[in-house]
Design an enzyme around this catalytic site. Structure first.
Site, PDB file in Angstrom:
ATOM      1  N   ALA A 131       0.868  -1.186   0.000  1.00  0.00           N
ATOM      2  CA  ALA A 131       0.000   0.000   0.000  1.00  0.00           C
ATOM      3  C   ALA A 131       0.897   1.227   0.000  1.00  0.00           C
ATOM      4  CB  ALA A 131      -0.898   0.018   1.228  1.00  0.00           C
ATOM      5  N   SER A 134       0.813   9.281   0.560  1.00  0.00           N
ATOM      6  CA  SER A 134       1.665  10.439   0.294  1.00  0.00           C
ATOM      7  C   SER A 134       2.938  10.446   1.141  1.00  0.00           C
ATOM      8  CB  SER A 134       0.878  11.730   0.514  1.00  0.00           C
ATOM      9  OG  SER A 134       0.329  11.759   1.797  1.00  0.00           O
ATOM     10  N   ALA A 136       4.146   7.674   3.236  1.00  0.00           N
ATOM     11  CA  ALA A 136       4.870   6.418   3.421  1.00  0.00           C
ATOM     12  C   ALA A 136       4.225   5.286   2.646  1.00  0.00           C
ATOM     13  CB  ALA A 136       4.889   6.065   4.907  1.00  0.00           C
ATOM     14  N   GLN A 137       4.922   4.152   2.571  1.00  0.00           N
ATOM     15  CA  GLN A 137       4.301   2.947   2.028  1.00  0.00           C
ATOM     16  C   GLN A 137       4.687   1.754   2.889  1.00  0.00           C
ATOM     17  OE1 GLN A 137       5.732   2.975  -2.003  1.00  0.00           O
ATOM     18  NE2 GLN A 137       7.379   1.506  -1.603  1.00  0.00           N
ATOM     19  N   VAL A 138       3.949   0.645   2.703  1.00  0.00           N
ATOM     20  CA  VAL A 138       4.128  -0.507   3.580  1.00  0.00           C
ATOM     21  C   VAL A 138       4.540  -1.729   2.770  1.00  0.00           C
ATOM     22  CG1 VAL A 138       2.909  -2.100   5.129  1.00  0.00           C
ATOM     23  CG2 VAL A 138       2.525   0.377   5.317  1.00  0.00           C
ATOM     24  N   ASP A 288      -7.525   8.257  13.390  1.00  0.00           N
ATOM     25  CA  ASP A 288      -7.711   7.949  11.969  1.00  0.00           C
ATOM     26  C   ASP A 288      -8.333   6.564  11.854  1.00  0.00           C
ATOM     27  OD1 ASP A 288      -7.636   8.287   9.267  1.00  0.00           O
ATOM     28  OD2 ASP A 288      -5.468   8.027   9.052  1.00  0.00           O
TER      29      ASP A 288
HETATM   30  N1  LIG Z   1       0.936  -4.231  10.799  1.00  0.00           N
HETATM   31  C1  LIG Z   1       0.328  -4.394   9.618  1.00  0.00           C
HETATM   32  N2  LIG Z   1      -0.085  -5.606   9.229  1.00  0.00           N
HETATM   33  C2  LIG Z   1      -0.682  -5.794   8.024  1.00  0.00           C
HETATM   34  N3  LIG Z   1      -0.921  -4.806   7.152  1.00  0.00           N
HETATM   35  C3  LIG Z   1      -0.537  -3.572   7.485  1.00  0.00           C
HETATM   36  C4  LIG Z   1       0.101  -3.288   8.716  1.00  0.00           C
HETATM   37  N4  LIG Z   1       0.364  -1.972   8.782  1.00  0.00           N
HETATM   38  C5  LIG Z   1      -0.100  -1.453   7.632  1.00  0.00           C
HETATM   39  N5  LIG Z   1      -0.640  -2.398   6.841  1.00  0.00           N
HETATM   40  C6  LIG Z   1      -1.242  -2.223   5.512  1.00  0.00           C
HETATM   41  O1  LIG Z   1      -0.670  -1.093   4.872  1.00  0.00           O
HETATM   42  C7  LIG Z   1      -1.666  -0.104   4.629  1.00  0.00           C
HETATM   43  C8  LIG Z   1      -1.075   1.289   4.833  1.00  0.00           C
HETATM   44  O2  LIG Z   1      -0.572   1.422   6.127  1.00  0.00           O
HETATM   45  P1  LIG Z   1      -0.942   2.653   7.026  1.00  0.00           P
HETATM   46  O3  LIG Z   1      -0.165   2.553   8.284  1.00  0.00           O
HETATM   47  O4  LIG Z   1      -2.425   2.725   7.129  1.00  0.00           O
HETATM   48  O5  LIG Z   1      -0.364   3.823   6.175  1.00  0.00           O
HETATM   49  P2  LIG Z   1      -1.031   5.151   5.594  1.00  0.00           P
HETATM   50  O6  LIG Z   1      -0.701   6.197   6.591  1.00  0.00           O
HETATM   51  O7  LIG Z   1      -0.302   5.311   4.325  1.00  0.00           O
HETATM   52  O8  LIG Z   1      -2.497   4.908   5.452  1.00  0.00           O
HETATM   53  C9  LIG Z   1      -2.765  -0.444   5.622  1.00  0.00           C
HETATM   54  O9  LIG Z   1      -3.996   0.028   5.192  1.00  0.00           O
HETATM   55  C10 LIG Z   1      -2.711  -1.937   5.652  1.00  0.00           C
HETATM   56  O10 LIG Z   1      -3.356  -2.499   4.553  1.00  0.00           O
HETATM   57 MG   LIG Z   2      -3.956   4.030   6.613  1.00  0.00          MG
END
Ligand SMILES: Nc1ncnc2c1ncn2[C@@H]1O[C@H](COP(=O)(O)OP(=O)(O)O)[C@@H](O)[C@H]1O
Ligand SMILES: [Mg+2]
Length: 521
Positions: A131, A134, A136-138, A288
């Site tokens: 994902a 703006s 960060a990404q995961v 959020d």
């Molecule tokens: N600990 C986690 N386990 C599984 N998926 C995660 C985790 N953290 C984030 N994600 C996935 O990554 C996406 C983006 O992370 P998030 O922290 O919500 O960032 P943003 O601030 O960009 O929304 C989340 O909506 C979720 O799908």
């Molecule tokens: Mg999020």
């Protein structure tokens, strides 16, 4: 020099907003003639596709085009209807913070630099981005030391320095407003920019998000049904955050939750009660809570991610909130009014009884509704509208809470359409009040009904003065019914004028920016 470059950035922003059709979609009638002319000009450079889109979409496209800082600005202003007006705030709420992911290799360099270690020494697997937004990404990864799956959030390269530059631009705009538009001073645009800078700084330093996870993890360690992922501090730094991977179904996937056999009614109760516990008991809440940030784990626990924005309420604000909710439940509007004065939120020169009357105008219609349609978020929204009439200063932390509550309640209702807010919140709100306010037992008696409560209160000497006043007021109100006195009506009129005047100015500024950009080109 930096002011000049800021001005150019502003003009560029005006140009992009005009081109995406944001400006020409603003209503014309409140604009003075020169601005109306400029707005017309803005219409001439609008892209043809823009006309087919909704205003919220246009805003989203324009801000995404302008870059991450503007998306942040938009998200931030969505939480400040007091600044941009409720219509623009609503459009901004729909702003999607989704951006093209940056390459996996760039993420790896960020991590290696932040931790000072090679990626292969830390992880045995490291996925493509799952994902991207703006800031960060995961990525999903497997930790070398124990083979456990983790989520790694990585800051977008260069986003901080870019934000610093754009922040200069926002400050320039704020200063210009304060200087040339006296009416805007009440909203303190420079202070608004300060708040934005502060919250963005927090969001762009992942150590702080890690700390928020850790704090909320400690707060909720013994709570049933709610948790946050555990942070791996050793593999976290300013630019990357490593935490347990959450297995589960996202809350925006209702069919998926149902298919997994979860109890929807219990989930919705659990969600609301958890949120209220964080707010009242801990004074620290996830701000959020949209369904994309909430998972349902296989065992039915709710797991929250994305703690870049959290809200804090001091003891005073929590007390304020609890008394207000309780006052509405027991229909003690005078008490609700008094709480505002006691907290010092409403200037002393206002009349408590008139204020209580205005609050009654909110409370009574709600009591007429069926329990299932009563909304705590709506109640707070209306309350803040009325309190503004009585010069209550804006409390950003309470505003953030109210915004979050709208979202949380919405999620609860999608899980359980028959969801009853009062019944669900009572255990948490009631317990907190019993433990924190007034003599124990008094409250629970009062909950049986106002009269039982009043008769009990009469027996308590320390409360008798307040009770006496309260019952007199109640008697007066029940005799006279709801009648807005002249004073109140006049205030409502004034506040409305003030409101729309500011709305005009905001439109004017935006239109002018777009037009300036046009001429410069
Ligand atoms: N600990 C986690 N386990 C599984 N998926 C995660 C985790 N953290 C984030 N994600 C996935 O990554 C996406 C983006 O992370 P998030 O922290 O919500 O960032 P943003 O601030 O960009 O929304 C989340 O909506 C979720 O799908
Ligand atoms: Mg999020």
């Amino acid at each position: 020099m930096s002011t000049v470059s800021s001005l150019f950035s502003l003009m560029h922003a005006g140009y992009v907003l005009a081109r995406e059709g944001v400006i020409s979609a603003l209503p014309s009638d409140p604009l003075p003639p020169p601005a109306r002319f400029m707005k017309k000009m803005a219409g001439t450079i609008r892209r043809r596709q823009a006309t087919e889109r909704k205003q919220s979409e246009r805003l989203s496209i324009a801000l995404n085009r302008l870059g991450p800082s503007w998306v942040k600005l938009g998200q931030f202003l969505a939480t400040r209807p007091d600044v941009v007006g409720s219509e623009i705030a609503r459009d901004l709420e729909l702003l999607q913070d989704r951006m093209e992911p940056f390459p996996r290799d760039a993420a790896i360099s960020q991590i290696e630099e932040s931790l000072g270690r090679k990626i292969d020494d830390i992880f045995t697997e490291f996925s493509e981005p799952v994902a991207a937004a703006s800031v960060a990404q995961v990525h999903r990864a497997r930790r070398r030391s124990d083979g456990v799956d983790v989520a790694v959030k990585v800051i977008r390269p260069g986003v901080r320095s870019r934000f610093h530059h754009d922040l200069d631009t926002f400050y320039t705009a704020a200063r210009l407003q304060e200087k040339y538009i006296p009416a805007s001073r009440r909203l303190r645009p420079v202070a608004v920019a300060d708040t934005l800078a502060q919250s963005a700084k927090i969001e762009m330093d992942l150590r702080l998000e890690a700390a928020a996870f850790s704090e909320m993890g400690e707060n909720t360690a013994d709570d049933p049904g709610f948790r946050v992922p555990h942070v791996d501090w050793e593999l976290s730094g300013r630019d990357c955050l490593t935490m347990d991977w959450v297995d589960g179904v996202k809350m925006n996937n209702i069919d998926g939750i149902r298919a997994a056999g979860h109890d929807m009614v219990r989930l919705s109760q659990n969600l609301i009660q958890s949120f209220l516990r964080h707010t009242l008991r801990d004074g620290f809440f996830h701000a959020d809570m949209h369904p994309g940030n909430l998972f349902v784990a296989p065992n039915g626990d709710i797991v929250a991610v994305d703690l870049g924005i959290a809200g804090r309420l001091g003891k005073k604000e929590r007390r304020f909130l609890a008394e207000i909710l309780y006052g509405f439940i027991t229909r003690d509007y005078l008490r609700v009014a008094e709480v505002h004065f006691e907290a010092g939120y409403v200037p002393r020169h206002h009349d408590v009884a008139s204020f209580a009357q205005a609050i009654r105008a909110i409370g009574e219609p709600i009591h007429g509704q069926s329990a299932e349609t009563i909304s705590m978020a709506k109640l707070l929204t209306l309350l803040f509208e009325v309190t503004e009439l009585f010069d209550m200063e804006t409390r950003p932390e309470l505003l953030l809470l109210q915004k979050t509550m709208v979202v949380v309640e919405g999620v609860a209702r999608t899980l359980d359409p028959h969801f009853n807010m009062w019944k669900t919140s009572e255990p948490v709100v009631g317990t907190w009040i019993r433990e924190n306010l007034g003599p124990a037992g008094f409250i629970s008696d009062a909950r049986e009904g106002l009269h039982a409560g009043l008769s009990l209160m009469r027996q308590l000497p320390e409360l008798s003065a307040r009770t006496q006043k309260l019952s007199e007021e109640m008697a007066a109100m029940s005799e006279n019914g709801l009648r807005l006195d002249d004073h109140t009506v006049e205030r409502i009129g004034k506040a409305e004028a003030r409101h729309s005047r500011w709305g005009h100015i905001a439109l004017w500024v935006i239109a002018a920016l777009g037009a300036i950009a046009l001429f410069i080109r």
